[in-house]
Design a protein around this motif. Structure first.
Motif, PDB file in Angstrom:
ATOM      1  N   LEU A 103       0.831  -1.215   0.000  1.00  0.00           N
ATOM      2  CA  LEU A 103       0.000   0.000   0.000  1.00  0.00           C
ATOM      3  C   LEU A 103       0.859   1.256   0.000  1.00  0.00           C
ATOM      4  O   LEU A 103       0.513   2.259  -0.616  1.00  0.00           O
ATOM      5  N   GLY A 104       2.033   1.194   0.704  1.00  0.00           N
ATOM      6  CA  GLY A 104       2.930   2.346   0.722  1.00  0.00           C
ATOM      7  C   GLY A 104       3.450   2.638  -0.674  1.00  0.00           C
ATOM      8  O   GLY A 104       3.483   3.795  -1.122  1.00  0.00           O
ATOM      9  N   SER A 105       3.820   1.577  -1.396  1.00  0.00           N
ATOM     10  CA  SER A 105       4.322   1.739  -2.753  1.00  0.00           C
ATOM     11  C   SER A 105       3.225   2.304  -3.671  1.00  0.00           C
ATOM     12  O   SER A 105       3.457   3.213  -4.465  1.00  0.00           O
ATOM     13  N   LEU A 106       2.010   1.787  -3.490  1.00  0.00           N
ATOM     14  CA  LEU A 106       0.861   2.260  -4.281  1.00  0.00           C
ATOM     15  C   LEU A 106       0.629   3.750  -4.026  1.00  0.00           C
ATOM     16  O   LEU A 106       0.405   4.536  -4.946  1.00  0.00           O
ATOM     17  N   MET A 107       0.709   4.124  -2.752  1.00  0.00           N
ATOM     18  CA  MET A 107       0.494   5.526  -2.366  1.00  0.00           C
ATOM     19  C   MET A 107       1.541   6.423  -3.026  1.00  0.00           C
ATOM     20  O   MET A 107       1.219   7.481  -3.569  1.00  0.00           O
ATOM     21  N   ASP A 108       2.817   5.968  -3.009  1.00  0.00           N
ATOM     22  CA  ASP A 108       3.891   6.748  -3.628  1.00  0.00           C
ATOM     23  C   ASP A 108       3.625   6.975  -5.109  1.00  0.00           C
ATOM     24  O   ASP A 108       3.827   8.062  -5.639  1.00  0.00           O
TER      25      ASP A 108
ATOM     26  N   THR B  55      -0.429   3.355   6.413  1.00  0.00           N
ATOM     27  CA  THR B  55      -0.326   3.634   4.979  1.00  0.00           C
ATOM     28  C   THR B  55      -1.242   4.786   4.557  1.00  0.00           C
ATOM     29  O   THR B  55      -1.103   5.296   3.452  1.00  0.00           O
ATOM     30  N   SER B  56      -2.193   5.203   5.423  1.00  0.00           N
ATOM     31  CA  SER B  56      -3.138   6.259   5.014  1.00  0.00           C
ATOM     32  C   SER B  56      -2.843   7.609   5.659  1.00  0.00           C
ATOM     33  O   SER B  56      -3.659   8.513   5.556  1.00  0.00           O
ATOM     34  N   VAL B  57      -1.703   7.722   6.385  1.00  0.00           N
ATOM     35  CA  VAL B  57      -1.449   8.954   7.133  1.00  0.00           C
ATOM     36  C   VAL B  57      -1.509  10.185   6.221  1.00  0.00           C
ATOM     37  O   VAL B  57      -2.019  11.234   6.611  1.00  0.00           O
ATOM     38  N   HIS B  58      -1.021  10.054   4.981  1.00  0.00           N
ATOM     39  CA  HIS B  58      -0.986  11.226   4.101  1.00  0.00           C
ATOM     40  C   HIS B  58      -2.206  11.310   3.188  1.00  0.00           C
ATOM     41  O   HIS B  58      -2.319  12.231   2.395  1.00  0.00           O
ATOM     42  N   ALA B  59      -3.129  10.340   3.319  1.00  0.00           N
ATOM     43  CA  ALA B  59      -4.284  10.310   2.415  1.00  0.00           C
ATOM     44  C   ALA B  59      -5.416  11.174   2.957  1.00  0.00           C
ATOM     45  O   ALA B  59      -6.544  10.711   3.151  1.00  0.00           O
ATOM     46  N   THR B  60      -5.124  12.450   3.233  1.00  0.00           N
ATOM     47  CA  THR B  60      -6.141  13.307   3.859  1.00  0.00           C
ATOM     48  C   THR B  60      -7.069  13.950   2.830  1.00  0.00           C
ATOM     49  O   THR B  60      -8.085  14.523   3.218  1.00  0.00           O
ATOM     50  N   ALA B  61      -6.729  13.898   1.550  1.00  0.00           N
ATOM     51  CA  ALA B  61      -7.570  14.452   0.485  1.00  0.00           C
ATOM     52  C   ALA B  61      -7.969  15.895   0.778  1.00  0.00           C
ATOM     53  O   ALA B  61      -9.106  16.296   0.536  1.00  0.00           O
ATOM     54  N   GLY B  62      -7.050  16.667   1.360  1.00  0.00           N
ATOM     55  CA  GLY B  62      -7.326  18.065   1.650  1.00  0.00           C
ATOM     56  C   GLY B  62      -8.206  18.293   2.874  1.00  0.00           C
ATOM     57  O   GLY B  62      -8.509  19.423   3.243  1.00  0.00           O
ATOM     58  N   GLY B  63      -8.617  17.210   3.539  1.00  0.00           N
ATOM     59  CA  GLY B  63      -9.475  17.316   4.723  1.00  0.00           C
ATOM     60  C   GLY B  63      -8.648  17.493   5.990  1.00  0.00           C
ATOM     61  O   GLY B  63      -7.432  17.622   5.923  1.00  0.00           O
ATOM     62  N   PRO B  64      -9.311  17.498   7.159  1.00  0.00           N
ATOM     63  CA  PRO B  64      -8.596  17.660   8.428  1.00  0.00           C
ATOM     64  C   PRO B  64      -7.605  16.527   8.652  1.00  0.00           C
ATOM     65  O   PRO B  64      -7.918  15.369   8.386  1.00  0.00           O
TER      66      PRO B  64
END
Lengths: 111, 212
Positions: A103-108, B55-64
């Motif tokens: 998932l980390g690689s996918l995110m990158d 893995t989702s820490v940066h997946a904020t999509a511009g939200g809080p």
């Protein structure tokens, strides 16, 4: 069930020892939690050291919880208990490392 | 170990009732082992929620993000409440082991429950605040994983609180029978185990937000 003086005495000693274990575990947990909060809020040696500190304090606190509250020590593990812990650790390693990797690689790639 | 005579080799992980409890102690071994299998499978579940969160820490999509929804004072109070609750439950199981009477055991369990409810109160307050500022699970991948991980732990504490209440009722109705003692022993493992998960949550979720 014999209740002579020496048995009574050893039961009392055991009682004190177990109570002490809980009090020490609690004190250790409070101190380590405080260290974690201070490391995160003050960051005396910069963010990188703060992250490392958080990891070290968390592992130390988890060991304190296991030792003092859950009463697990390596000396008295029975074979099946040890196998259970090792198997769980293996499953967690495979699944967590795999998830973080894929998932980390996918995110990158999507960034 | 100085008191080797009084502490025979433990039959199972966790607090052992000891030979003086006879039937309850002997019967504890297989059921406590089974309960450890459950706890370890629960640990795998939590580990996966942690992995998805990481893995989702940066997946904020511009939200809080984390900083907007974390109130460190509230987290400190929750941590303290959970630790005190765990200590009180531990003292309760020791009172049970050394036959100090069912009123004392039930009292410790009630006090542990009270601190568990303090924890839940502050956690629900934080969740409501997050919802007010629009940090709902539907907002972003990050918030979905945040609500899932912290919420799963909160759900565990809620279930644990209900079972503590049930055990207090069982102590009142049946007294400290051997099956009741065995259930309290396992509930104690569950309650202490939730503390370990919480240490992981403050380290992975709340405190890194303060560093960044």
């Amino acid at each position: 069930m014999s209740t002579d003086a020496s048995t009574q005495e050893s039961i009392k000693a055991e009682h004190r020892r177990e109570l002490r274990s809980y009090y020490w575990g609690f004190a250790g947990a409070v101190v380590l939690t405080a260290f974690s909060f201070l490391a995160a809020i003050w960051q005396p040696f910069g963010p990188f050291v703060a992250y490392c500190g958080l990891g070290v304090f968390a592992v130390a606190q988890i060991l304190v919880h296991f030792r003092c509250f859950l009463h697990i020590d390596l000396s008295s593990q029975k074979r099946e208990d040890l196998q259970l812990l090792l198997f769980t650790a293996m499953i967690i390693f495979i699944m967590v490392a795999g998830t973080v990797w894929i998932l980390g690689s996918l995110m990158d790639r999507m960034m | 170990m100085t008191s080797a005579a009084a502490s025979p080799k433990p039959l199972h992980p966790g607090l052992n009732l000891g030979p003086a409890h006879g039937k309850a102690n002997m019967e504890a071994e297989p059921v406590v082992f089974g309960f450890w299998v459950f706890l370890m499978s629960d640990l795998v579940t939590f580990a996966m929620f942690f992995a998805v969160y990481a893995t989702s820490v940066h997946a904020t999509a511009g939200g809080p993000g984390n900083a907007a929804i974390t109130d460190l004072t509230s987290i400190a109070i929750q941590t303290g409440a959970l630790l005190i609750s765990s200590l009180l439950f531990g003292l309760g199981t020791i009172a049970m082991k050394y036959d100090e009477g069912r009123a004392k055991v039930a009292g410790f369990l009630a006090a542990a429950l009270a601190f568990g409810l303090v924890f839940l109160g502050f956690e629900i307050r934080d969740f409501m605040h997050a919802a007010e500022i629009g940090a709902v699970p539907m907002r972003s991948g990050y918030l979905s994983s945040y609500w899932a991980l912290v919420g799963l732990h909160g759900l565990h504490v809620t279930v644990g609180s209900i079972i503590i209440l049930a055990m207090i009722a069982q102590i009142a109705i049946f007294g400290l029978r051997s099956d009741v003692k065995s259930r309290i022993l396992r509930l104690g493992l569950y309650w202490h185990f939730l503390d370990v998960i919480w240490v992981g949550i403050i380290t992975v979720v709340f405190l890194p937000g303060a560093v960044a």
